[in-house]
Design a protein around this motif. Structure first.
Motif, mmCIF file in Angstrom:
data_model
loop_
_atom_site.group_PDB
_atom_site.id
_atom_site.type_symbol
_atom_site.label_atom_id
_atom_site.label_comp_id
_atom_site.label_asym_id
_atom_site.label_seq_id
_atom_site.Cartn_x
_atom_site.Cartn_y
_atom_site.Cartn_z
ATOM 1 N N GLU A 190 0.904 -1.652 -0.226
ATOM 2 C CA GLU A 190 -0.299 0.162 0.764
ATOM 3 C C GLU A 190 1.017 1.223 -0.019
ATOM 4 O O GLU A 190 2.298 1.232 1.156
ATOM 5 C CB GLU A 190 -0.963 0.203 1.183
ATOM 6 N N GLU A 191 -0.030 2.135 -0.256
ATOM 7 C CA GLU A 191 0.892 3.572 -0.412
ATOM 8 C C GLU A 191 0.613 4.076 0.770
ATOM 9 O O GLU A 191 0.219 3.865 1.954
ATOM 10 C CB GLU A 191 -0.260 4.930 -1.184
ATOM 11 N N PRO A 192 1.800 5.237 1.475
ATOM 12 C CA PRO A 192 2.172 5.829 2.569
ATOM 13 C C PRO A 192 0.881 6.186 3.346
ATOM 14 O O PRO A 192 1.193 6.152 4.294
ATOM 15 C CB PRO A 192 3.311 6.537 2.603
ATOM 16 N N LYS A 193 0.025 7.037 2.067
ATOM 17 C CA LYS A 193 -0.808 7.903 3.284
ATOM 18 C C LYS A 193 -2.115 7.148 3.327
ATOM 19 O O LYS A 193 -3.083 7.557 3.653
ATOM 20 C CB LYS A 193 -0.890 8.560 1.661
ATOM 21 N N ASP A 194 -2.264 5.737 2.750
ATOM 22 C CA ASP A 194 -3.178 4.389 3.122
ATOM 23 C C ASP A 194 -2.373 3.781 3.769
ATOM 24 O O ASP A 194 -3.517 3.055 4.189
ATOM 25 C CB ASP A 194 -3.224 3.553 1.544
ATOM 26 N N ARG A 195 -1.957 4.055 4.801
ATOM 27 C CA ARG A 195 -1.228 2.305 6.157
ATOM 28 C C ARG A 195 -1.738 2.928 7.195
ATOM 29 O O ARG A 195 -1.877 2.095 8.107
ATOM 30 C CB ARG A 195 0.613 2.678 5.831
ATOM 31 N N GLY A 196 -2.171 4.284 7.261
ATOM 32 C CA GLY A 196 -2.803 4.723 8.646
ATOM 33 C C GLY A 196 -1.888 5.728 10.185
ATOM 34 O O GLY A 196 -1.706 5.240 10.646
#
Ligand code: ATP
Ligand code: MG
Length: 366
Positions: A74-80
């Motif tokens: 996953e992209e960094p921004k989607d990792r929580g």
């Protein structure tokens, strides 16, 4: 415990930079709300591991799970996650308020939600009165608070910190260290914090992962790391000044005894061995400067001897003393009220039960 119950779970993580393997088959499970510190010398792979969790680099093999999801690709921004770096990386032309809100605006949040989050972060970090200033008008400590604020407004489950205090002077470091601890006690988020500063590690962590050459040497609470280091490397890395080490032989039998290479006998019958070992072996005995007793009381210890003081270093709250025992330099720490001078003779003693014994060959704790 199965994988889905962990806040962050790293499975068999391997990372290569070109032909160089930096992390190999690394496993780490982090509980919900835990404060984990990755501690180790420069170049041991701390930032690399953190960046893998953040998604800032592609891993060569393995899996990363965050909050019950496989986020490996996953992209960094989607990792929580929310991340704070050593270099604050603030936008210089924007006010503090804009710095805090910019990421949320780009992500498409509504105006009143952005306002609520910025106000909350400003309140938590006590920087309401700084909101209209630009980064150039802030001190280093205030800038780092804004950087932390920028991670806070994401309201992430997991916070990642990469040496956030390294650019600050000693006083600010300890102030902000307490603030980070307060932040964790209040928010109870999972936090993963990289540092090469053992004091930060010992003061902040629920558990410390001590790393060397991309391998976690020991993962344990600060008390265990300090009192029961698993190998010589961890023993020497934690503690300032460093543990004293005696080279010698462990003689087993009815009464176990450590004999230094110079022939000094140190009885070790009070020592709790990590595992039953029957054979005598080459060994190293480690004893911390603060576990050596000087003057009155020294003679009552399992091992005591009379030494001549070489150097005295007053540290304010305590005094460090340099001397020799069994042909070897030894440092001990004593009360600053004890008046000591070079050339003076004094009794010192210790209980090997407070120390650590290591197999000289494998370097593992005995
Ligand atoms: N982009 C890169 N290309 C090749 N090798 C790299 C790269 N980045 C880091 N390395 C190497 O990977 C190893 C681990 O680096 P890393 O930055 O994770 O260390 P660190 O523990 O964070 O150190 P420090 O305390 O100095 O920040 C080092 O040997 C480093 O030289
Ligand atoms: Mg680093």
């Amino acid at each position: 415990m199965n994988m889905s119950e962990h806040s962050v779970s790293i499975r068999d993580l391997t990372l290569d930079y070109g032909n160089t393997r930096v992390l190999e088959n690394l496993n780490l499970d982090i509980e919900q709300g835990e404060f984990i510190v990755l501690l180790g010398p420069s170049g041991c792979g701390k930032s690399t591991l953190l960046n893998c969790i953040a998604g800032l680099m592609d891993i060569s093999d393995g899996q990363i799970h965050i909050d019950n999801r496989n986020v490996t690709w996953e992209e960094p921004k989607d990792r929580g996650i929310g991340m704070v770096f050593q270099s604050y990386a603030l936008y210089p032309q924007m006010t503090v308020e804009k710095n805090l809100s910019f990421g949320l605006k780009v992500a498409g949040y509504k105006k009143d939600e952005i306002q609520r989050r910025v106000a909350r972060a400003a309140e938590i970090l006590q920087m309401e009165e700084l909101l209209q200033r630009k980064p150039v008008e802030l001190s280093g400590g205030q800038r780092q608070r804004v950087a932390i604020g920028r991670a806070l407004v994401r309201e992430a489950k997991v916070f990642l910190f990469d040496e956030p205090l390294s650019n600050l002077d000693a006083k600010l470091r300890s102030d902000l260290r307490v603030e980070i601890k307060r932040l964790h006690q209040r928010l109870k988020n999972t936090m993963i914090y990289v540092t090469h500063d053992q004091i930060e590690a010992l003061t902040l962590a629920n558990r410390i992962a001590i790393m060397k050459d991309g391998v976690i040497q020991q993962l344990a609470d600060p008390h265990t790391i300090y009192n029961k280091p698993v190998n010589l490397y961890v023993a020497g890395f934690i503690g300032s000044p460093s543990m004293n080490f005696f080279q010698g032989t462990l003689q087993t039998g009815d009464e176990t005894c450590f004999v230094t290479d110079s022939g000094t006998h140190i009885p070790t019958s009070s020592y709790q061995f990590a595992r039953a070992s029957s054979d005598s072996c080459s060994a190293v005995l480690g004893i911390r400067p603060e576990h050596i007793i000087a003057g009155e009381g020294a003679r009552g210890m399992p091992f005591s001897t009379r030494v001549e003081i070489e150097i005295v270093e007053p540290m304010g709250s305590n005094t460090l003393v340099w001397t020799r025992v069994a042909d070897q330099a030894v440092t001990f720490s004593c009360d600053s009220d004890q008046l000591l001078a070079p050339g003076q003779s004094i009794d010192i003693g210790f209980d090997p039960a407070r120390g650590s014994l290591f197999d000289a060959e494998s370097t593992l704790r005995l």
